[in-house]
Design a protein around this motif. Structure first.
Motif, PDB file in Angstrom:
ATOM      1  N   GLN A 150      70.967  40.750  21.179  1.00  0.00           N
ATOM      2  CA  GLN A 150      71.667  41.127  21.724  1.00  0.00           C
ATOM      3  C   GLN A 150      73.342  41.556  21.300  1.00  0.00           C
ATOM      4  O   GLN A 150      72.925  41.172  20.084  1.00  0.00           O
ATOM      5  CB  GLN A 150      72.162  40.463  22.025  1.00  0.00           C
ATOM      6  N   THR A 186      82.646  40.971  23.384  1.00  0.00           N
ATOM      7  CA  THR A 186      83.875  41.442  23.683  1.00  0.00           C
ATOM      8  C   THR A 186      84.903  40.587  23.999  1.00  0.00           C
ATOM      9  O   THR A 186      86.174  40.556  23.368  1.00  0.00           O
ATOM     10  CB  THR A 186      84.288  43.290  24.252  1.00  0.00           C
ATOM     11  N   ARG A 209      85.062  36.015  25.748  1.00  0.00           N
ATOM     12  CA  ARG A 209      84.535  34.784  25.418  1.00  0.00           C
ATOM     13  C   ARG A 209      83.996  34.135  26.684  1.00  0.00           C
ATOM     14  O   ARG A 209      85.194  34.110  27.184  1.00  0.00           O
ATOM     15  CB  ARG A 209      85.012  33.665  24.819  1.00  0.00           C
ATOM     16  N   PRO A 265      77.445  41.921  20.650  1.00  0.00           N
ATOM     17  CA  PRO A 265      77.854  40.460  20.737  1.00  0.00           C
ATOM     18  C   PRO A 265      78.994  41.110  22.510  1.00  0.00           C
ATOM     19  O   PRO A 265      79.760  42.217  21.954  1.00  0.00           O
ATOM     20  CB  PRO A 265      78.753  40.516  19.435  1.00  0.00           C
ATOM     21  N   THR A 310      74.730  36.883  23.247  1.00  0.00           N
ATOM     22  CA  THR A 310      75.982  38.067  23.083  1.00  0.00           C
ATOM     23  C   THR A 310      77.544  36.862  22.967  1.00  0.00           C
ATOM     24  O   THR A 310      78.636  38.046  22.598  1.00  0.00           O
ATOM     25  CB  THR A 310      76.580  38.576  24.176  1.00  0.00           C
ATOM     26  N   HIS A 311      76.763  35.370  23.037  1.00  0.00           N
ATOM     27  CA  HIS A 311      78.519  35.326  22.661  1.00  0.00           C
ATOM     28  C   HIS A 311      78.023  34.400  21.424  1.00  0.00           C
ATOM     29  O   HIS A 311      79.710  33.514  21.142  1.00  0.00           O
ATOM     30  CB  HIS A 311      78.876  34.498  23.557  1.00  0.00           C
ATOM     31  N   VAL A 312      77.754  34.506  20.326  1.00  0.00           N
ATOM     32  CA  VAL A 312      77.444  33.697  18.964  1.00  0.00           C
ATOM     33  C   VAL A 312      77.611  34.350  18.556  1.00  0.00           C
ATOM     34  O   VAL A 312      77.005  35.655  18.230  1.00  0.00           O
ATOM     35  CB  VAL A 312      76.374  32.416  18.801  1.00  0.00           C
ATOM     36  N   THR A 313      78.544  34.663  17.223  1.00  0.00           N
ATOM     37  CA  THR A 313      78.585  35.715  16.301  1.00  0.00           C
ATOM     38  C   THR A 313      78.839  34.988  14.801  1.00  0.00           C
ATOM     39  O   THR A 313      78.840  33.915  14.527  1.00  0.00           O
ATOM     40  CB  THR A 313      80.138  36.443  16.569  1.00  0.00           C
ATOM     41  N   GLY A 314      79.296  36.550  14.048  1.00  0.00           N
ATOM     42  CA  GLY A 314      79.212  35.912  12.184  1.00  0.00           C
ATOM     43  C   GLY A 314      77.937  34.793  11.607  1.00  0.00           C
ATOM     44  O   GLY A 314      76.545  35.248  12.364  1.00  0.00           O
ATOM     45  N   GLN A 365      83.744  27.942  17.663  1.00  0.00           N
ATOM     46  CA  GLN A 365      83.488  29.172  18.101  1.00  0.00           C
ATOM     47  C   GLN A 365      83.076  29.354  19.241  1.00  0.00           C
ATOM     48  O   GLN A 365      83.799  30.324  19.619  1.00  0.00           O
ATOM     49  CB  GLN A 365      82.293  30.344  16.868  1.00  0.00           C
ATOM     50  N   GLU A 423      76.587  32.122  12.188  1.00  0.00           N
ATOM     51  CA  GLU A 423      76.265  31.192  13.573  1.00  0.00           C
ATOM     52  C   GLU A 423      75.156  32.257  14.560  1.00  0.00           C
ATOM     53  O   GLU A 423      74.034  30.726  13.825  1.00  0.00           O
ATOM     54  CB  GLU A 423      77.527  30.292  14.348  1.00  0.00           C
ATOM     55  N   ARG A 424      75.363  32.776  14.323  1.00  0.00           N
ATOM     56  CA  ARG A 424      74.419  33.562  15.267  1.00  0.00           C
ATOM     57  C   ARG A 424      73.168  34.325  13.864  1.00  0.00           C
ATOM     58  O   ARG A 424      72.243  34.004  14.926  1.00  0.00           O
ATOM     59  CB  ARG A 424      75.043  35.215  14.890  1.00  0.00           C
TER      60      ARG A 424
END
Length: 147
Positions: A71, A75, A77, A73, A46-50, A125, A52-53
Motif C-alpha cells: 500500500q 497523505t 490520517r 501511505p 495505507t495508515h501505518v507508517t515507519g 500514530q 510500525e509498518r
C-alpha cells in the motif's frame, strides 16, 4: 523505543489468520473471511507508517505482510469513523455498520498475533478512536477530559 520480541506465533499461517477472522466475525465461509481480511489489511496498510509498518509486516503471515507493504501511505490520517467508511467503500454492498463489524473482526485478531506492544505503537500514530477497532478501550478521551 524498545521493541519486545515477537510473540511465539511464527507458525501462524495465512490460513490460520483467516480462520481466526472467520471465527471472530462469525463469517459463514472462509472465502468471506478472506475477502474481509484482504480489504481491511489493505486499508490499514495505507495508515501505518515507519517502523510500525515494517514491524507489522514482519509480525504477520507472508500474504498479510504483502498486503500491508504493497500500500502507498496515505497523505492524511483518517479518523476511525472515516477509516470504517473507507473500508465500506472498498466492499460491495457494505454499510458503515457492516464495515465496522468487518474492521473490528480483523483488527481485533491482531493483538494475539503481533503482541500488545506493537498494537500500542500503532495506535500511538493513529488518530483517537482506533483503539476500539482493535478491541481495546479507548482511554485517550478520558485522559483528555481530565487535562
Amino acid at each position: 523505543m524498545t521493541t519486545r520480541p515477537r510473540p511465539q506465533v511464527d507458525d501462524v499461517t495465512w490460513t490460520q489468520l483467516i480462520e481466526a477472522v472467520r471465527q471472530s466475525g462469525l463469517y459463514p465461509t472462509r472465502s468471506k473471511a478472506e475477502q474481509v481480511t484482504r480489504t481491511v489489511l489493505a486499508a490499514l496498510g495505507t495508515h501505518v507508517t515507519g517502523d510500525e509498518r515494517v514491524d507489522l509486516a514482519r509480525a504477520l503471515p507472508g500474504e498479510a505482510a504483502r498486503l500491508i507493504a504493497a500500500q502507498i501511505p496515505a497523505t492524511r490520517r483518517l479518523t476511525a469513523a472515516r477509516f470504517v467508511d473507507e473500508v465500506a467503500s472498498r466492499t460491495p454492498g457494505a454499510t458503515s455498520a457492516t464495515a465496522r463489524w468487518d474492521v473490528s473482526s480483523v483488527l481485533g485478531t491482531l493483538p494475539n498475533l503481533i503482541g500488545d506492544d506493537l498494537i500500542t505503537r500503532i495506535l500511538a500514530q493513529l488518530p483517537a478512536g482506533y483503539a476500539l477497532l482493535f478491541g481495546r478501550a479507548d482511554l485517550s478521551a478520558c485522559s483528555r477530559s481530565r487535562s
